[in-house]
Scaffold this active site. Structure first.
Site, PDB file in Angstrom:
ATOM      1  N   SER A 103       0.838  -1.197   0.000  1.00 31.18           N
ATOM      2  CA  SER A 103       0.000   0.000   0.000  1.00 31.18           C
ATOM      3  C   SER A 103       0.873   1.247   0.000  1.00 31.18           C
ATOM      4  CB  SER A 103      -0.918   0.019   1.221  1.00 31.18           C
ATOM      5  OG  SER A 103      -1.725   1.180   1.220  1.00 31.18           O
ATOM      6  N   ASP A 146       2.497   9.359  10.197  1.00 34.25           N
ATOM      7  CA  ASP A 146       1.216   9.964  10.571  1.00 34.25           C
ATOM      8  C   ASP A 146       0.124   9.766   9.532  1.00 34.25           C
ATOM      9  OD1 ASP A 146       2.322  11.561   8.631  1.00 34.25           O
ATOM     10  OD2 ASP A 146       1.964  13.467   9.669  1.00 34.25           O
ATOM     11  N   LYS A 196       3.291  -3.338   7.165  1.00 29.43           N
ATOM     12  CA  LYS A 196       3.461  -3.728   5.762  1.00 29.43           C
ATOM     13  C   LYS A 196       4.892  -3.427   5.308  1.00 29.43           C
ATOM     14  CE  LYS A 196      -1.321  -3.016   4.122  1.00 29.43           C
ATOM     15  NZ  LYS A 196      -1.563  -4.362   3.552  1.00 29.43           N
TER      16      LYS A 196
END
Length: 279
Positions: free
Chosen positions: A145, A152, A167
């Site tokens: 992703s 943040d 991830k």
């Protein structure tokens, strides 16, 4: 080329299975699904004449991962933790949009204990990478992703799960594994027809500063499948978004040319100060 797909019952995973099953370049794929219901759904999508395999199992089980990868040349990883909304917060968010004097509220999310990003996006992806290496898989494509450079980022705040950082830890593990890899960071996923848009490839979340941050799932599946065999997709990590249909120079048909135009290599020294321990 025989390819295994994890998350094969998901919306993007089932599209990957369909592309692999339809291409003469690949042997019938083998997909890992979690239930007979998911298997039936995938088989219906592929058609009764397809020789694709659906294996019932779970990426939390290292034995299932090893069995999936045995005899395969490629692995496409499409597993991800999925946040669930807190129902009460949804009601508050809806009411805040209706009442003009009320400050807008965002829904709140949580991850089930066994579906936490630390497990699904790190430990269980590690299971898959280790199984691929043990089975002699030649190429691993990991669909991750966009946003992994940003501590943040909103997705990291959902359920306090730091999903993008876990991830990223798995991405770095794959990069260090010695396996031939391609890591794809799509932006927001759209349930739109693929092959209709100009695709945008970038590095280090630079696409997030623009106004085109989403991409159809069908195009993500198409790019992931292309990365299994393209020379330009050897040991590469990149972000993926798309223009609106009809914008730009037309639909991207040559994924290799798109990747050849990347302006360098992905920088895994970012982010610094991560609350998730990164290598």
């Amino acid at each position: 080329m025989k390819v295994a797909v994890t998350g094969a019952g998901g919306r993007t995973g089932s599209l990957c299975m369909k592309l692999l099953a339809q291409s003469p370049e690949f042997a019938p794929p083998r997909g890992l699904v979690r239930s007979e219901k998911s298997a039936a759904k995938v088989k219906k999508l592929l058609g009764a004449e397809s020789d694709a395999e659906c294996v019932i199992g779970d990426v939390s089980d290292a034995t299932s991962c090893r069995a999936l990868c045995e005899g395969c040349d490629g692995l496409v990883i499409l597993t991800s933790a999925v946040p669930k909304p807190k129902i009460a917060s949804l009601v508050v968010a809806i009411v805040s949009k209706i009442l003009p004097w009320m400050d807008a509220k965002r829904p709140e999310f949580y991850f089930p204990d066994e579906g936490r990003p630390e497990l699904v996006d790190w430990a269980y992806q590690k299971n898959q990478i280790d199984a691929a290496k043990a089975a002699g898989v030649k190429k691993v494509v990991l669909v991750s992703s966009m946003g992994g450079t940003q501590i943040d980022n909103f997705l990291n705040t959902m359920g306090d799960g730091n999903i993008l950082l876990w991830k990223r830890k798995a991405e770095m593990y794959l990069k260090a594994s010695g396996l031939d890899y391609a890591i794809v960071h799509p932006g927001g996923l759209l349930d739109k027809e693929g092959g209709k848009r100009e695709l945008l490839a970038g590095l280090d979340d630079s696409l997030l500063s623009g106004d085109r941050r989403s991409v159809p799932r069908a195009d993500v599946a198409r790019v992931a499948v292309a990365c299994l065999t393209l020379a330009e997709a050897r040991n590469v990590s990149f972000d993926l978004a798309s223009r609106e249909e009809g914008e730009g120079s037309g639909a991207t048909t040559d994924v290799g040319a798109m990747l050849a135009n990347l302006p360098g290599e992905y920088d895994y020294s970012m982010p610094t100060g991560s609350p998730v321990p990164l290598p």
